[in-house]
Design an enzyme around this catalytic site. Structure first.
Site, short mmCIF file in Angstrom:
data_model
loop_
_atom_site.label_atom_id
_atom_site.label_comp_id
_atom_site.label_asym_id
_atom_site.label_seq_id
_atom_site.Cartn_x
_atom_site.Cartn_y
_atom_site.Cartn_z
N ASP A 1 -6.84 4.40 -4.86
CA ASP A 1 -7.58 4.25 -3.59
C ASP A 1 -8.23 5.61 -3.36
O ASP A 1 -8.39 6.38 -4.33
CB ASP A 1 -6.61 3.87 -2.45
N ASN B 1 -16.29 6.35 -5.70
CA ASN B 1 -16.24 5.24 -6.63
C ASN B 1 -16.95 3.98 -6.15
O ASN B 1 -17.75 3.38 -6.86
CB ASN B 1 -14.75 4.91 -6.75
N LYS C 1 0.86 -1.18 0.00
CA LYS C 1 0.00 0.00 0.00
C LYS C 1 0.89 1.23 0.00
O LYS C 1 2.02 1.17 0.49
CB LYS C 1 -0.88 0.03 1.27
O1 2IT Z 1 -8.01 -1.37 -1.04
C1 2IT Z 1 -7.88 -1.89 -2.16
O2 2IT Z 1 -7.99 -3.11 -2.32
C2 2IT Z 1 -7.56 -1.02 -3.29
N1 2IT Z 1 -7.47 0.18 -3.10
C3 2IT Z 1 -7.34 -1.58 -4.65
C4 2IT Z 1 -5.94 -2.02 -4.84
C5 2IT Z 1 -5.60 -2.45 -6.24
O3 2IT Z 1 -4.44 -2.85 -6.43
O4 2IT Z 1 -6.45 -2.40 -7.14
#
Ligand code: 2IT
Length: 448
Positions: free
Chosen positions: A166, A241, A126
């Site tokens: 995100d 979203n 992340k």
């Molecule tokens: O929290 C999540 O799973 C996301 N923000 C998506 C992460 C992604 O690699 O699509």
């Protein structure tokens, strides 16, 4: 408590006592792994949990950019590379003023289990920044994204770490970051980042995937209870979203979402947000940022409640879709007192410690975000596959793969809980099922 888990929990708490989000997340996950640890002493011998609660790598960097007035701005950027046991690090980037290292760590840790649950070969990571995109011009956002990628590019790669969006990072920001990566590296590598627009390697349904996936998962829960979505009233938070995807899919399936919310309050639309006009209006609120919640209320003749959360509204199903810690114990009590049977976490860790404990004392069916919202990263994984094969699946193909993945996540979670004698416990089940594959890989790969 299992002695080994207690020992590891003490290590975590004494190391970073101020990281409340991270500590709460680790405690929630490890507690549900108790029956697994009881049965597998070899994990302790291999220091498996000690390794799993420590990120493989944390990168922190400075992001310097110039705003439209010519002023120099400095933000902090992070990438937390948690686990590469089952694949390259994968997870979103969050741009929001409340982002801290604690936020990044809890999200990266959760992502590791979530990504494993999708059954795709992706590890956990992340990243993000304390940059606030609200009120910034397009050019400022572009300059920030370029500055951010100028640092990040050295740490990512299609076989290394594959970021995505995100909160605060959508298709536009991903586009700017991909453009900058391409400019710096001089190679066209679409699978270095996901959530791209269709014109340069994006996948159909990525914007909708988290919301659609959450509703597919919900349908499996309802099926398990011999129930159906048709005619159900659904209370959600957020208008971004994820909320938009949930609204769209629930309305397709004959249910009715009656709320949207933001930091400033919520809108109650008792008729349901279920016409093309209303759903498109919500989409515009997010993408263009021009309309506010109060504008929605005015346009469609319903009420706006400033400064309040939507959890007092009566519904059959509750789905927080906004951010972490948005449902506290008091909110949880309100939700339960509506007589609703279903509480599905959609945003990452929306329920506070006390809220979760409270729900567990009720007879409501509750499901954890790491399972419910895994459709987003799953379609990111599908985007990576399409990019590496240099092809593009049709919308129907992507939707059907997403649907199968969500059915499987529910099934794997329910079976894992059953196997350890926990009944229909979707929280523990998701943790155990997600953990199992990562643990097998860590045992197989030796002490790294
Ligand atoms: O929290 C999540 O799973 C996301 N923000 C998506 C992460 C992604 O690699 O699509």
């Amino acid at each position: 408590m299992n002695k080994y888990i207690e020992k590891v929990m003490n290590i975590v708490k004494s190391r970073d006592p101020d990281e409340h989000l991270f500590n709460q997340t680790v405690e929630e996950v490890l507690t549900s792994l108790e029956p697994v640890m009881d049965r597998h002493p070899e994990y302790e011998e291999m220091g498996l949990l000690e390794r799993l609660v420590e990120p493989e790598r944390i990168i922190q960097f400075r992001v310097t950019w110039v705003d439209d007035s010519g002023k120099v701005n400095v933000n902090r950027g992070w990438r937390v590379q948690w686990s590469s046991a089952i694949g390259p690090y994968k997870g979103g980037l969050r741009f929001a003023p409340n982002v801290t290292l604690d936020t990044m760590k809890f999200l990266a840790f959760e992502q590791t289990f979530k990504n494993s649950l999708t059954s795709l070969p992706i590890g956990g990571g992340k990243g993000g920044s304390d940059f606030n995109p609200k009120g910034k011009s397009d050019r400022e956002i572009m300059r920030f994204c370029q500055a951010f990628m100028t640092e990040l590019h050295r740490y990512i790669g299609r076989n290394v770490d594959v970021p995505a969006g995100d909160i605060g990072v959508g298709t536009k920001e991903i586009g700017y970051m991909f453009g900058q990566y391409k400019r710096i590296r001089g190679t066209y590598e679409p699978n270095v980042i996901t959530g791209k627009a269709l014109a340069y390697g994006g996948s159909f349904f990525r914007p909708e995937a988290t919301g659609f996936g959450a509703v597919y998962y919900l349908c499996e829960v309802l099926k398990h209870e011999n129930d159906t979505i048709a005619g159900k009233t659904v209370v959600i938070s957020g208008y971004g979203n994820v909320s938009w995807g949930v609204i769209e899919k629930i309305s397709q399936l004959g249910g009715k979402v009656v709320t949207i919310s933001g930091k400033d309050g919520y809108v109650y639309d008792p008729e349901g947000i279920n016409t093309r006009e209303k759903i498109d209006y919500v989409l515009k609120m997010r993408t263009e940022g021009v309309n506010k919640l109060s504008d929605y209320a005015e346009k469609f003749g319903c009420q706006y409640f400033p400064g309040e959360k939507p959890w007092g509204v009566k519904g059959d199903i509750y789905m927080p879709c906004a951010c972490q810690n948005e449902v506290n114990t008091e909110d949880a009590r309100k939700i339960a007192s509506s007589g609703a049977r279903y509480y599905m976490e959609v945003s990452n860790m929306p329920t506070t410690n006390g809220g979760l404990e409270f729900f567990k004392t009720t007879n409501m069916i509750i499901a954890p975000s790491k399972a419910v919202n895994a459709g987003g990263v799953a379609v990111s994984g599908l985007e990576m596959s399409q990019n590496s094969q240099r092809l593009s699946w049709t919308p129907e193909e992507v939707d059907s793969k997403l649907h199968d993945i969500m059915i499987n996540i529910h099934k794997a979670s329910a079976e894992a809980a059953e196997k350890y004698g926990l009944g229909y416990d979707l929280f523990a089940g998701a943790n155990i099922a997600g953990f199992k594959k990562v643990a097998d890989a860590m045992m197989g790969e030796g002490l790294v």
